[in-house]
Design a protein around this motif. Sequence first.
Motif, PDB file in Angstrom:
ATOM      1  N   VAL A  69       3.849  13.036  19.618  1.00  0.00           N
ATOM      2  CA  VAL A  69       4.014  13.428  21.114  1.00  0.00           C
ATOM      3  C   VAL A  69       5.221  14.277  21.654  1.00  0.00           C
ATOM      4  CG1 VAL A  69       3.627  12.846  23.977  1.00  0.00           C
ATOM      5  CG2 VAL A  69       2.869  11.965  22.177  1.00  0.00           C
ATOM      6  N   SER A  70       6.268  13.681  20.326  1.00  0.00           N
ATOM      7  CA  SER A  70       7.692  14.641  20.414  1.00  0.00           C
ATOM      8  C   SER A  70       7.659  15.979  19.658  1.00  0.00           C
ATOM      9  CB  SER A  70       8.288  13.183  20.335  1.00  0.00           C
ATOM     10  OG  SER A  70      10.043  14.348  20.133  1.00  0.00           O
ATOM     11  N   VAL A  71       6.498  16.362  19.332  1.00  0.00           N
ATOM     12  CA  VAL A  71       6.740  17.375  18.793  1.00  0.00           C
ATOM     13  C   VAL A  71       5.514  18.218  19.241  1.00  0.00           C
ATOM     14  CG1 VAL A  71       4.911  17.461  16.339  1.00  0.00           C
ATOM     15  CG2 VAL A  71       6.400  16.218  16.034  1.00  0.00           C
ATOM     16  N   LYS A  72       3.996  17.967  19.601  1.00  0.00           N
ATOM     17  CA  LYS A  72       2.927  18.556  20.470  1.00  0.00           C
ATOM     18  C   LYS A  72       2.169  17.718  21.809  1.00  0.00           C
ATOM     19  CE  LYS A  72       0.782  22.223  19.593  1.00  0.00           C
ATOM     20  NZ  LYS A  72       0.390  23.611  18.606  1.00  0.00           N
ATOM     21  N   ALA A  73       2.605  17.811  22.469  1.00  0.00           N
ATOM     22  CA  ALA A  73       2.789  16.645  24.038  1.00  0.00           C
ATOM     23  C   ALA A  73       1.188  17.001  24.170  1.00  0.00           C
ATOM     24  CB  ALA A  73       3.301  17.957  25.068  1.00  0.00           C
ATOM     25  N   THR A  74      -0.359  17.504  23.145  1.00  0.00           N
ATOM     26  CA  THR A  74      -1.886  17.168  23.349  1.00  0.00           C
ATOM     27  C   THR A  74      -1.709  16.534  22.883  1.00  0.00           C
ATOM     28  OG1 THR A  74      -1.305  19.279  22.616  1.00  0.00           O
ATOM     29  CG2 THR A  74      -3.499  18.153  22.874  1.00  0.00           C
ATOM     30  N   ALA A  75      -0.952  15.048  21.968  1.00  0.00           N
ATOM     31  CA  ALA A  75      -1.060  14.086  21.415  1.00  0.00           C
ATOM     32  C   ALA A  75      -1.287  13.574  21.877  1.00  0.00           C
ATOM     33  CB  ALA A  75       0.050  14.026  20.028  1.00  0.00           C
ATOM     34  N   VAL A  76      -0.519  12.389  23.682  1.00  0.00           N
ATOM     35  CA  VAL A  76      -0.386  12.033  24.617  1.00  0.00           C
ATOM     36  C   VAL A  76      -2.112  11.555  24.678  1.00  0.00           C
ATOM     37  CG1 VAL A  76      -0.704  13.615  26.569  1.00  0.00           C
ATOM     38  CG2 VAL A  76       1.045  11.760  26.648  1.00  0.00           C
ATOM     39  N   VAL A  77      -2.942  12.724  25.219  1.00  0.00           N
ATOM     40  CA  VAL A  77      -3.952  12.089  25.715  1.00  0.00           C
ATOM     41  C   VAL A  77      -5.005  10.949  24.590  1.00  0.00           C
ATOM     42  CG1 VAL A  77      -5.210  14.315  26.355  1.00  0.00           C
ATOM     43  CG2 VAL A  77      -5.727  13.741  24.036  1.00  0.00           C
ATOM     44  N   VAL A  78      -4.319  10.815  23.409  1.00  0.00           N
ATOM     45  CA  VAL A  78      -4.741   9.927  22.244  1.00  0.00           C
ATOM     46  C   VAL A  78      -3.881   8.792  22.635  1.00  0.00           C
ATOM     47  CG1 VAL A  78      -4.869   9.310  20.309  1.00  0.00           C
ATOM     48  CG2 VAL A  78      -5.145  11.537  20.932  1.00  0.00           C
ATOM     49  N   LEU A  79      -3.317   8.571  23.960  1.00  0.00           N
ATOM     50  CA  LEU A  79      -2.733   7.435  23.282  1.00  0.00           C
ATOM     51  C   LEU A  79      -3.365   6.409  24.358  1.00  0.00           C
ATOM     52  CD1 LEU A  79       1.213   8.221  24.785  1.00  0.00           C
ATOM     53  CD2 LEU A  79       0.135   8.109  22.469  1.00  0.00           C
ATOM     54  N   PRO A  80      -3.852   6.396  25.056  1.00  0.00           N
ATOM     55  CA  PRO A  80      -5.044   5.364  25.565  1.00  0.00           C
ATOM     56  C   PRO A  80      -5.708   4.541  24.901  1.00  0.00           C
ATOM     57  CG  PRO A  80      -4.856   7.080  27.468  1.00  0.00           C
ATOM     58  CD  PRO A  80      -4.167   7.498  26.423  1.00  0.00           C
ATOM     59  N   PHE A  81      -6.507   5.796  24.400  1.00  0.00           N
ATOM     60  CA  PHE A  81      -7.238   4.797  23.404  1.00  0.00           C
ATOM     61  C   PHE A  81      -7.118   4.312  22.225  1.00  0.00           C
ATOM     62  CE2 PHE A  81      -8.992   8.355  25.756  1.00  0.00           C
ATOM     63  CZ  PHE A  81     -10.265   8.176  26.129  1.00  0.00           C
ATOM     64  N   ALA A  82      -5.064   4.025  21.985  1.00  0.00           N
ATOM     65  CA  ALA A  82      -4.873   4.028  20.499  1.00  0.00           C
ATOM     66  C   ALA A  82      -4.387   2.404  21.719  1.00  0.00           C
ATOM     67  CB  ALA A  82      -3.474   4.654  20.452  1.00  0.00           C
ATOM     68  N   ALA A  83      -4.175   2.458  22.548  1.00  0.00           N
ATOM     69  CA  ALA A  83      -3.629   0.970  23.679  1.00  0.00           C
ATOM     70  C   ALA A  83      -4.876  -0.168  23.455  1.00  0.00           C
ATOM     71  CB  ALA A  83      -3.161   1.220  25.000  1.00  0.00           C
ATOM     72  N   LEU A  84      -6.016   0.763  22.969  1.00  0.00           N
ATOM     73  CA  LEU A  84      -7.314  -0.088  23.255  1.00  0.00           C
ATOM     74  C   LEU A  84      -7.250  -0.803  21.341  1.00  0.00           C
ATOM     75  CD1 LEU A  84     -10.136   1.741  24.991  1.00  0.00           C
ATOM     76  CD2 LEU A  84      -8.897  -0.283  25.561  1.00  0.00           C
ATOM     77  N   ALA A  85      -6.909   0.804  20.576  1.00  0.00           N
ATOM     78  CA  ALA A  85      -6.902  -0.265  19.006  1.00  0.00           C
ATOM     79  C   ALA A  85      -6.187  -0.941  18.724  1.00  0.00           C
ATOM     80  CB  ALA A  85      -7.054   0.905  18.261  1.00  0.00           C
ATOM     81  N   ALA A  86      -5.147  -0.863  19.540  1.00  0.00           N
ATOM     82  CA  ALA A  86      -4.013  -2.331  18.894  1.00  0.00           C
ATOM     83  C   ALA A  86      -4.028  -3.547  19.819  1.00  0.00           C
ATOM     84  CB  ALA A  86      -2.723  -1.951  20.393  1.00  0.00           C
ATOM     85  N   VAL A  87      -5.115  -3.790  20.609  1.00  0.00           N
ATOM     86  CA  VAL A  87      -5.554  -5.519  21.158  1.00  0.00           C
ATOM     87  C   VAL A  87      -6.654  -5.262  19.546  1.00  0.00           C
ATOM     88  CG1 VAL A  87      -7.125  -6.710  22.427  1.00  0.00           C
ATOM     89  CG2 VAL A  87      -5.735  -4.428  23.571  1.00  0.00           C
ATOM     90  N   ARG A  88      -5.906  -7.226  20.376  1.00  0.00           N
ATOM     91  CA  ARG A  88      -6.674  -7.980  18.366  1.00  0.00           C
ATOM     92  C   ARG A  88      -7.676  -8.730  20.019  1.00  0.00           C
ATOM     93  NH1 ARG A  88      -7.530  -4.478  15.387  1.00  0.00           N
ATOM     94  NH2 ARG A  88      -6.211  -4.223  13.608  1.00  0.00           N
ATOM     95  N   GLY A  89      -8.495  -9.674  19.178  1.00  0.00           N
ATOM     96  CA  GLY A  89      -8.871 -10.084  19.261  1.00  0.00           C
ATOM     97  C   GLY A  89     -10.193  -9.977  20.882  1.00  0.00           C
ATOM     98  N   ARG A  90     -10.804 -10.188  21.604  1.00  0.00           N
ATOM     99  CA  ARG A  90     -11.133  -9.956  22.836  1.00  0.00           C
ATOM    100  C   ARG A  90     -10.524  -9.207  23.618  1.00  0.00           C
ATOM    101  NH1 ARG A  90     -13.392 -14.805  26.248  1.00  0.00           N
ATOM    102  NH2 ARG A  90     -14.205 -13.122  27.662  1.00  0.00           N
ATOM    103  N   HIS A  91     -11.415  -8.193  24.307  1.00  0.00           N
ATOM    104  CA  HIS A  91     -10.612  -7.264  25.056  1.00  0.00           C
ATOM    105  C   HIS A  91     -10.529  -7.485  26.618  1.00  0.00           C
ATOM    106  CE1 HIS A  91     -10.944  -4.410  21.498  1.00  0.00           C
ATOM    107  NE2 HIS A  91     -10.536  -3.937  22.121  1.00  0.00           N
ATOM    108  N   THR A  92      -9.477  -8.474  26.867  1.00  0.00           N
ATOM    109  CA  THR A  92      -9.049  -8.755  27.797  1.00  0.00           C
ATOM    110  C   THR A  92      -7.829  -8.115  28.466  1.00  0.00           C
ATOM    111  OG1 THR A  92      -8.063 -10.537  27.592  1.00  0.00           O
ATOM    112  CG2 THR A  92      -9.749 -10.596  27.468  1.00  0.00           C
ATOM    113  N   VAL A  93      -7.506  -8.022  30.043  1.00  0.00           N
ATOM    114  CA  VAL A  93      -6.668  -7.066  30.892  1.00  0.00           C
ATOM    115  C   VAL A  93      -5.192  -8.551  30.234  1.00  0.00           C
ATOM    116  CG1 VAL A  93      -5.892  -7.369  32.637  1.00  0.00           C
ATOM    117  CG2 VAL A  93      -7.467  -7.245  32.678  1.00  0.00           C
ATOM    118  N   ALA A  94      -5.697  -9.201  29.819  1.00  0.00           N
ATOM    119  CA  ALA A  94      -3.979  -9.833  29.448  1.00  0.00           C
ATOM    120  C   ALA A  94      -4.159  -9.680  27.892  1.00  0.00           C
ATOM    121  CB  ALA A  94      -3.986 -11.239  28.966  1.00  0.00           C
ATOM    122  N   ALA A  95      -4.826  -9.193  27.327  1.00  0.00           N
ATOM    123  CA  ALA A  95      -4.393  -9.137  25.710  1.00  0.00           C
ATOM    124  C   ALA A  95      -4.281  -6.899  26.194  1.00  0.00           C
ATOM    125  CB  ALA A  95      -5.858  -9.070  24.820  1.00  0.00           C
TER     126      ALA A  95
END
Length: 492
Positions: free
Chosen positions: A244-270
Motif C-alpha cells: 500500500v505504501s508503494v501504490k494505494a490500490t493495494a488497499v482493496v485487498v486488505l479486507p480479503f487478506a483479513a479473511l485469509a488470515a483466519v485459521r479454523g472456523r470463520h467466526t467474528v472472534a477469530a
Amino acid sequence: MRWVGLAGAVLLATASFLGGALPERTTNPAVDGPLTVILWLAGTTAMVGAWWALRGGAPSVSWAYRTAGLWALPLLVSAPLGSRDVYSYACQGWVYADGGDPYAIGVAAAGCPWLDAVAPVWRDTAAPYGPFFVLLGALAVVLGGGLVGTVALLRVLAVAGLLVAALCLPGLARAAGVPPRRATWLVLACPLVGVHLVAGAHNDAVMLGLLLPGLLLLVHPPGRLLPNRPGAVTVAGVLLGLAVSVKATAVVVLPFAALAAVRGRHTVAALLRDGGLLAVGVVGALVVTSLLSGLGLGWIGGLGSSGDTVQWTSPPTAVGMVVDYVGRLVGWPLGAVPVARVVGLVVLAAFLVLLWCRTWSALRTPANRSLTSDGDWVMRLASRAGVVRPADPVTPTGERRLILGAAGMALVATVVLAPVFHPWYATWPLALLAVTATRTAWFALPCAAASFLALPDGSNVARLVKAPGAVAMTLLVLAVVLRAPSWLRRPP
C-alpha cells in the motif's frame, strides 16, 4: 510459440531505440516514425499471439519460467517502452533527495534537472505514490548519479519485484487448486508484464512483489522460516502495508487478506484475533515508512493527482464524456466527467462492501453445503468468473480460492470503475485471477487488447479515437448493465 514470442520481444526492443520513451525524445512515432509503429505492431502481435496460444497452460512451470525470462531479456536492455512514468519516478525521487516534498510540489517547480524527459501532464502534479516508493526512488537517484543510472536502478527494482512475485505464483496456485503451470504462464508471459513492468519499469511490479508474498504467507501453512502462525500473519501484514505504501490500490485487498488470515472456523472472534494481527503489521509498515520519510501523511493528498487525465478507457470517464458531448450539442455545458467519476467510486465502494460481506457469509457456510448454494448474486458472479465452482464444498482449498479470487475481483472492479485506466493497471487483477479462476478468457482477452493501447514512446492510442471510443465504451457499459440481471440468473 517460444520463438515467436521472443521474435516479438526483439522487435519491440528495436522499436524502443527507434522511437521509444527516450529522455530526449518527445515526438510522436505515429507521425515521424512509421517504421517504429510497424515494429511495435508486429512485435506486440507476436507476443500476444504466442501468449494467447498457450493460455491453457505451459508444458511445465519451469518451461514457463524459462520462456518468460527469455522474452524479458531483450526488454530488459531496451529503452523505456509504453510510458514516460519512469522519468516521473526519477524526478520525484530527486525532489525528495534534494530536500523537497514531492507531495507538496511538482517536479517542474522543484527544478528537477531531468524535467524535459517527464511527460508534460505530470510535471506540475504531486507524487501519487506512497512514501516507501518515494524512498526507493530517492535511493535510486543517490546511487544512480545521473538519469541513465537512476532509470537503470528503477528497472532493477521493478524486475526484483517481478521475480519475487514469480516465485510466489506456483504456491498461490496450488493453495487455490489451480494448475501452477497455467497461472505462471498467464502472468509472467503476458505482454503487459514484459512491456510495462520490465521495459517500462512501472512500480506496479514492486507492489506485486510485496502483495503476492504477503498473501502466500496467509494461505500457506507456516514453514521453517516462520514456524509461528501469529508471526507469519504479522509479517504478511507488513508486506501488505508496504505494498500500500508503494501504490494505494493495494488497499482493496486488505479486507480479503483479513479473511485469509483466519485459521479454523470463520467466526467474528477469530476474525478480530487474526485480522487484528494482520492490521498491526499493515499499520506498522505504513506508520514506519511515513515517519522514516519525514513526509507524514502528505502522500494521501497526492492520490487525487492520478486522475488528471481524461480518457475513454475508464468506463465512468467515458460515460461522463458522452454526456458532455450531448450537452454541448444542445448548448448545455454540463461538466459531467467529475460527476460520473464520483458515481463510479460510489459504485465501487458499494460493490467492495457487498463482495466482502458475501464472501464472509460463504466462508461461514456449513461444511455440508456448497459455496454457491444460497443463490446470492455475488456468488453467482464469482462462479461465472470461475473463482468458485457451483458445487465447491467448504474445504480449505475452496476457501482459499474464494478469498483470493474475491480479492482479484475487487481489483477488477477497482480497475474498471477508477477515474483513469492505463494498460499496466490490468496486471493487478491478472496476478490474482491467474491463480484462482478456472475460466481465463474473460480476463485474458482484455489484457491482450490492452497490450495494443500504448505506443512505444508512451503515446496513448485511445487519444486518436477519443469521441468514437467514448461512445463505444458507453454503449458497452449500457449493454453490460442491461444484460447483467439475466446473465446472472442463468444457472452456472
